[in-house]
Write a protein that holds these residues in place. Structure first.
Motif, PDB file in Angstrom:
ATOM      1  N   LEU A   1       2.375   7.050 -68.017  1.00 24.74           N
ATOM      2  CA  LEU A   1       3.804   6.217 -69.018  1.00 24.74           C
ATOM      3  C   LEU A   1       4.845   4.625 -68.288  1.00 24.74           C
ATOM      4  O   LEU A   1       4.826   4.206 -68.963  1.00 24.74           O
ATOM      5  N   ALA A   2       4.020   5.508 -66.992  1.00 19.54           N
ATOM      6  CA  ALA A   2       5.151   3.903 -66.202  1.00 19.54           C
ATOM      7  C   ALA A   2       4.414   2.330 -66.691  1.00 19.54           C
ATOM      8  O   ALA A   2       5.327   1.655 -66.631  1.00 19.54           O
ATOM      9  N   GLN A   3       3.121   2.569 -67.050  1.00 22.87           N
ATOM     10  CA  GLN A   3       2.737   1.158 -67.241  1.00 22.87           C
ATOM     11  C   GLN A   3       3.331   0.932 -68.224  1.00 22.87           C
ATOM     12  O   GLN A   3       3.285  -0.170 -68.686  1.00 22.87           O
ATOM     13  N   ARG A   4       3.497   1.488 -69.412  1.00 21.98           N
ATOM     14  CA  ARG A   4       4.685   1.128 -70.471  1.00 21.98           C
ATOM     15  C   ARG A   4       6.257   1.294 -70.610  1.00 21.98           C
ATOM     16  O   ARG A   4       6.699   1.807 -71.133  1.00 21.98           O
ATOM     17  N   GLN A   5       6.078   0.973 -69.190  1.00 18.25           N
ATOM     18  CA  GLN A   5       8.105   1.237 -69.452  1.00 18.25           C
ATOM     19  C   GLN A   5       8.872  -0.304 -68.932  1.00 18.25           C
ATOM     20  O   GLN A   5       7.818  -0.884 -68.119  1.00 18.25           O
ATOM     21  N   GLY A   6       9.827  -0.736 -69.980  1.00 21.18           N
ATOM     22  CA  GLY A   6      10.329  -2.358 -69.721  1.00 21.18           C
ATOM     23  C   GLY A   6      11.664  -1.472 -69.023  1.00 21.18           C
ATOM     24  O   GLY A   6      12.765  -0.820 -69.768  1.00 21.18           O
TER      25      GLY A   6
ATOM     26  N   VAL B   1       8.073  -7.333 -81.795  1.00 18.25           N
ATOM     27  CA  VAL B   1       8.446  -6.677 -81.344  1.00 18.25           C
ATOM     28  C   VAL B   1       8.056  -6.703 -79.530  1.00 18.25           C
ATOM     29  O   VAL B   1       7.148  -7.083 -79.051  1.00 18.25           O
ATOM     30  N   THR B   2       9.413  -6.649 -79.084  1.00 20.78           N
ATOM     31  CA  THR B   2       8.944  -7.368 -77.631  1.00 20.78           C
ATOM     32  C   THR B   2       9.745  -5.659 -76.924  1.00 20.78           C
ATOM     33  O   THR B   2       9.660  -5.391 -75.137  1.00 20.78           O
ATOM     34  N   GLY B   3       9.966  -4.603 -77.456  1.00 21.19           N
ATOM     35  CA  GLY B   3      10.698  -3.441 -77.004  1.00 21.19           C
ATOM     36  C   GLY B   3      10.832  -2.308 -77.733  1.00 21.19           C
ATOM     37  O   GLY B   3      11.149  -2.822 -79.348  1.00 21.19           O
ATOM     38  N   ILE B   4      10.615  -0.964 -77.604  1.00 19.16           N
ATOM     39  CA  ILE B   4      11.058   0.358 -78.322  1.00 19.16           C
ATOM     40  C   ILE B   4      11.821   1.066 -77.818  1.00 19.16           C
ATOM     41  O   ILE B   4      12.090   0.574 -76.539  1.00 19.16           O
ATOM     42  N   VAL B   5      12.807   1.620 -78.615  1.00 23.26           N
ATOM     43  CA  VAL B   5      13.430   2.463 -78.153  1.00 23.26           C
ATOM     44  C   VAL B   5      12.891   3.939 -79.146  1.00 23.26           C
ATOM     45  O   VAL B   5      12.728   4.317 -79.783  1.00 23.26           O
ATOM     46  N   MET B   6      12.787   4.772 -78.129  1.00 25.74           N
ATOM     47  CA  MET B   6      12.678   5.953 -78.532  1.00 25.74           C
ATOM     48  C   MET B   6      13.844   7.059 -78.442  1.00 25.74           C
ATOM     49  O   MET B   6      14.702   7.391 -78.602  1.00 25.74           O
ATOM     50  N   THR B   7      14.129   7.341 -80.338  1.00 29.79           N
ATOM     51  CA  THR B   7      15.701   8.180 -80.704  1.00 29.79           C
ATOM     52  C   THR B   7      15.356   9.499 -81.035  1.00 29.79           C
ATOM     53  O   THR B   7      14.255  10.320 -80.769  1.00 29.79           O
TER      54      THR B   7
ATOM     55  N   VAL C   1       3.971   9.683 -75.438  1.00 21.03           N
ATOM     56  CA  VAL C   1       2.728   8.979 -74.530  1.00 21.03           C
ATOM     57  C   VAL C   1       2.226   8.458 -75.392  1.00 21.03           C
ATOM     58  O   VAL C   1       1.699   7.115 -75.285  1.00 21.03           O
ATOM     59  N   PRO C   2       1.367   8.568 -76.868  1.00 15.20           N
ATOM     60  CA  PRO C   2       0.464   7.876 -77.678  1.00 15.20           C
ATOM     61  C   PRO C   2       1.271   6.678 -78.357  1.00 15.20           C
ATOM     62  O   PRO C   2       0.606   5.386 -78.374  1.00 15.20           O
ATOM     63  N   VAL C   3       2.804   6.752 -78.929  1.00 15.95           N
ATOM     64  CA  VAL C   3       3.654   5.086 -78.763  1.00 15.95           C
ATOM     65  C   VAL C   3       3.042   4.362 -77.455  1.00 15.95           C
ATOM     66  O   VAL C   3       2.948   3.538 -77.893  1.00 15.95           O
ATOM     67  N   ALA C   4       3.367   4.925 -76.818  1.00 12.20           N
ATOM     68  CA  ALA C   4       3.644   4.108 -75.818  1.00 12.20           C
ATOM     69  C   ALA C   4       2.415   3.506 -75.536  1.00 12.20           C
ATOM     70  O   ALA C   4       1.447   2.138 -75.460  1.00 12.20           O
ATOM     71  N   GLN C   5       1.490   4.061 -75.725  1.00 15.17           N
ATOM     72  CA  GLN C   5      -0.164   3.701 -75.360  1.00 15.17           C
ATOM     73  C   GLN C   5      -0.621   2.250 -76.812  1.00 15.17           C
ATOM     74  O   GLN C   5      -1.368   1.863 -76.209  1.00 15.17           O
ATOM     75  N   ALA C   6      -0.493   2.616 -77.736  1.00 11.21           N
ATOM     76  CA  ALA C   6      -0.842   2.449 -78.902  1.00 11.21           C
ATOM     77  C   ALA C   6       0.116   0.735 -79.163  1.00 11.21           C
ATOM     78  O   ALA C   6      -0.182  -0.022 -79.813  1.00 11.21           O
ATOM     79  N   SER C   7       0.748   0.520 -78.808  1.00 10.90           N
ATOM     80  CA  SER C   7       2.151  -0.536 -78.958  1.00 10.90           C
ATOM     81  C   SER C   7       1.732  -1.377 -77.461  1.00 10.90           C
ATOM     82  O   SER C   7       1.493  -1.257 -76.654  1.00 10.90           O
ATOM     83  N   ASP C   8       2.082  -2.525 -78.400  1.00 11.07           N
ATOM     84  CA  ASP C   8       1.916  -4.148 -76.875  1.00 11.07           C
ATOM     85  C   ASP C   8       3.017  -3.531 -76.411  1.00 11.07           C
ATOM     86  O   ASP C   8       3.213  -4.281 -74.865  1.00 11.07           O
ATOM     87  N   ALA C   9       4.267  -3.770 -77.266  1.00 10.64           N
ATOM     88  CA  ALA C   9       5.195  -3.804 -76.326  1.00 10.64           C
ATOM     89  C   ALA C   9       5.543  -1.897 -75.480  1.00 10.64           C
ATOM     90  O   ALA C   9       5.423  -0.862 -75.990  1.00 10.64           O
ATOM     91  N   PRO C  10       6.548  -2.393 -74.331  1.00  8.26           N
ATOM     92  CA  PRO C  10       6.774  -0.899 -73.445  1.00  8.26           C
ATOM     93  C   PRO C  10       7.719  -0.369 -74.469  1.00  8.26           C
ATOM     94  O   PRO C  10       8.984  -1.299 -75.262  1.00  8.26           O
TER      95      PRO C  10
END
Ligand code: GDP
Length: 300
Positions: A84-89, A246-252, A264-273
């Motif tokens: 996940l750390a690779q997908r953190q912004g 999209v430049t960033g994701i908010v997971m609510t 985890v899969p959402v983070a991987q599927a997306s180009d945005a962190p």
């Protein structure tokens, strides 16, 4: 919040951890056990890719050795955290251009209004001059709700009559923000997926208008996703990721889900962190996404 997140998170991933511990504790790690681990990770919604990579990392660290329960949990948390750390912004609207324009996209009910309200509150508390814009001109109730959040935050609020042109509103909003030296403009947008083409056209039109003021605008486009809806629904919402830049994701709603692993899969599927997580309905229930802390809470 962290305690609440930990408690609320993932009955399924907690079960997963227990299973993993049962299978792995006090036995030298072998291939059959690793295969079983991979299955469990997939069942806990982490998705096949992450499951494979986490299993590999776990295997590398532990193959042929026995481990205590604590060691197993730590290895697992570390492997998920690495993933996940690779997908953190980072989200910091006060570090860039003025006015810093943030667009909020996502389907109705995902938590856009609430997230925008929480961010507005945080920014005004930090001394910023904030303009909240009700860009979803079709949902009168959403406009009202957003207004309440803006007033409570001490932010200015701009809206139009029901059905008015959202891009026109965005234009006037940014013009006013420039003239009156606002720091941040937060723009809500429509999220009815029934007519995707119309929705995407509207979004693109807003983006075009914003670029007239500043080619770099919107400086941030946050996609708001509801963690409780499951992987298939989330996959559909990729329509925003593909069109809206999209430049960033908010997971609510990570406080309410038994399936925090879906991140985890959402983070991987997306180009945005992933930049922020929502852990409740209150004003302080929005946090920067911390991959390490999140993976520890997931593992339990
Ligand atoms: P919108 O239609 O996308 O603007 O969604 P709203 O902001 O109106 O949110 C829909 C519902 O989800 C509301 O009842 C919110 O209070 C709730 N909500 C939003 N974020 C969170 C969260 O992080 N946790 C929980 N438990 N509820 C949330």
């Amino acid at each position: 919040w962290f305690k609440r997140l930990t408690e609320g998170l993932s009955r399924s991933s907690r079960q997963m951890t227990e299973q993993v511990v049962t299978v792995f504790a006090k036995k030298p790690l072998d291939q059959a056990m690793l295969d079983e681990l991979e299955e469990m990770l997939i069942e806990a919604d982490l998705g096949p890719k992450a499951a494979a990579r986490i299993t590999e990392a776990f295997g590398k660290a532990r193959f042929g050795r026995e481990a205590s329960e604590q060691e197993i949990k730590e290895s697992l948390a570390e492997a998920i955290g690495d993933e996940l750390a690779q997908r953190q912004g980072e989200f910091d609207p006060l570090s860039g251009a003025r006015p810093y324009v943030v667009l909020f996209v996502g389907v109705n009910g995902s938590g856009k209004t609430t997230t925008l309200g929480k961010i507005a509150t945080d920014l005004t508390r930090r001394g910023a001059k904030v303009l909240v814009v009700a860009g979803d001109t079709f949902r009168a109730a959403a406009v009202e709700q957003l207004k309440v959040w803006a007033e409570r935050a001490g932010a200015s609020f701009m809206s139009r009559a029901t059905g008015a042109d959202a891009a026109g509103l965005a234009f006037d909003a940014v013009q006013m923000a420039r003239d009156e030296a606002y720091d941040v403009v937060l723009i809500d947008t429509a999220g009815r997926l029934q007519n995707k083409t119309a929705l995407m056209d509207e979004l693109l039109k807003i983006v075009r208008v914003l670029k007239k003021f500043d080619p770099d605008a919107p400086h941030e486009t946050l996609l708001v996703l509801d963690a409780t809806v499951g992987r298939n629904a989330l996959a559909q919402e990729n329509v925003f990721g593909n069109t809206a830049g999209v430049t960033g994701i908010v997971m609510t709603k990570l406080d309410g889900t038994a399936r925090g692993g879906v991140l985890v899969p959402v983070a991987q599927a997306s180009d945005a962190p992933i930049k922020l997580i929502g852990v409740g309905e209150g004003v302080d229930d929005l946090q920067p996404f911390d991959a390490r802390a999140f993976s520890r809470s997931l593992v339990g």
